[in-house]
Design an enzyme around this catalytic site. Structure first.
Site, mmCIF file in Angstrom:
data_model
loop_
_atom_site.group_PDB
_atom_site.id
_atom_site.type_symbol
_atom_site.label_atom_id
_atom_site.label_comp_id
_atom_site.label_asym_id
_atom_site.label_seq_id
_atom_site.Cartn_x
_atom_site.Cartn_y
_atom_site.Cartn_z
ATOM 1 C CB ALA A 18 -1.194 -0.414 1.041
ATOM 2 C CB THR A 22 0.134 6.061 0.101
ATOM 3 O OG1 THR A 22 1.483 5.219 0.736
ATOM 4 C CG2 THR A 22 -0.929 4.542 1.169
ATOM 5 C CG HIS A 114 -4.706 -8.607 -2.638
ATOM 6 N ND1 HIS A 114 -3.772 -7.939 -1.821
ATOM 7 C CD2 HIS A 114 -4.052 -9.630 -2.452
ATOM 8 C CE1 HIS A 114 -3.378 -7.740 -1.130
ATOM 9 N NE2 HIS A 114 -3.201 -9.782 -0.804
ATOM 10 C CB CYS A 122 -20.278 -11.496 -15.398
ATOM 11 S SG CYS A 122 -22.071 -11.311 -15.029
ATOM 12 C CB CYS A 143 -26.261 -12.536 -19.095
ATOM 13 S SG CYS A 143 -25.192 -12.828 -17.568
ATOM 14 C CG ASN A 206 6.889 -0.227 5.659
ATOM 15 O OD1 ASN A 206 5.971 0.135 4.296
ATOM 16 N ND2 ASN A 206 6.390 -0.431 6.775
ATOM 17 C CB ILE A 225 8.739 4.236 -2.331
ATOM 18 C CG1 ILE A 225 8.138 3.150 -0.839
ATOM 19 C CG2 ILE A 225 9.229 3.067 -3.005
ATOM 20 C CD1 ILE A 225 6.931 2.728 -0.816
#
Length: 236
Positions: A18, A22, A114, A122, A143, A206, A225
């Site tokens: 994350a 960010t 993820h 769908c 559909c 981090n 970063i």
């Protein structure tokens, strides 16, 4: 130090969380400072149960997330990683992020643990749509089924192809670089350990401490970063 390891490595893998997103201005998934994040618990609304039983809340929540991705763009760090891949310095990116910024910046070998907010599919027939359907308030397939983002919801398994590819790259890594991940989410946080166990140097960048800091060859707390990657890039 990192620039030397990059030059010497035959197989470098980058793992992003994350914190990578960010820096582009994208709110953290659990951020409490805007919109629906203030009103609803993301871990409940971002779930299979919500999709099946509270579909209006689910769609409202994810439409805001899709819109959020369109309001920001990849930062210099994303572009540097894409350039390193193009130069043969990076062989794979494993990401926990769903914004698609690595691909937007030009990276091609990206394994999305993820899924992605860039696509919808769908829930009934699996037909794939662009995420612009949500922006245009089109929530149903031809559909009649409900369109949902192509991400991993709470209650779902990680995509097998992405996970197995990430596992193989971690095993082959000479250098494994973690960017912006707390390394607190399983099973994704196993990849740095796998790489280290197979002889890789481990670098962690981090803002907060992680459970693997003592295990790492280099830990960087005090840099953004993008800035850290830019500084490293100038030394290559």
């Amino acid at each position: 130090m990192l620039h030397e390891w990059l030059k010497d490595s035959n197989h470098t893998v980058v793992f992003t969380g994350a914190g990578m997103s960010t820096e582009s201005g994208l709110p953290d998934f659990r951020s409490t400072n805007r919109g629906l994040w203030r009103k609803k618990d993301p871990s409940r609304i971002a779930s299979v149960d919500a999709l099946n039983h509270h579909v209006e809340d689910f769609i409202e929540f994810y439409r805001e997330r899709v819109l959020g991705v369109t309001e920001v763009s990849p930062h210099q760090g994303h572009h540097i990683l894409a350039d390193w891949e193009n130069k043969g310095l990076v062989q794979a990116i494993i990401t926990q992020n769903v914004d698609g910024f690595h691909q937007d910046a030009g990276s091609k070998h990206v394994h999305e643990l993820h899924g992605t907010l860039q696509k919808l599919h769908c829930q009934s027939c699996g037909k794939v749509y662009d995420s612009s359907a949500y922006i245009n308030e089109d929530y149903h397939c031809s559909c009649g089924g409900v369109l949902r983002p192509s991400i991993v919801l709470f209650g779902e398994m990680l995509p097998e192809d992405a996970f197995s590819s990430a596992f193989e790259h971690a095993k082959k890594a000479d250098l494994f670089i973690v960017l912006g991940s707390s390394l607190s989410v399983t099973p994704a946080n196993q990849f740095p350990e796998i790489a280290k166990q197979h002889g890789a140097k481990l670098v962690i960048v981090n803002q907060e401490k992680t459970p693997l800091d003592d295990y790492a060859d280099l830990v960087v707390f005090d840099r953004k970063i993008g800035t850290f990657l830019e500084e490293t890039d100038t030394l290559l």
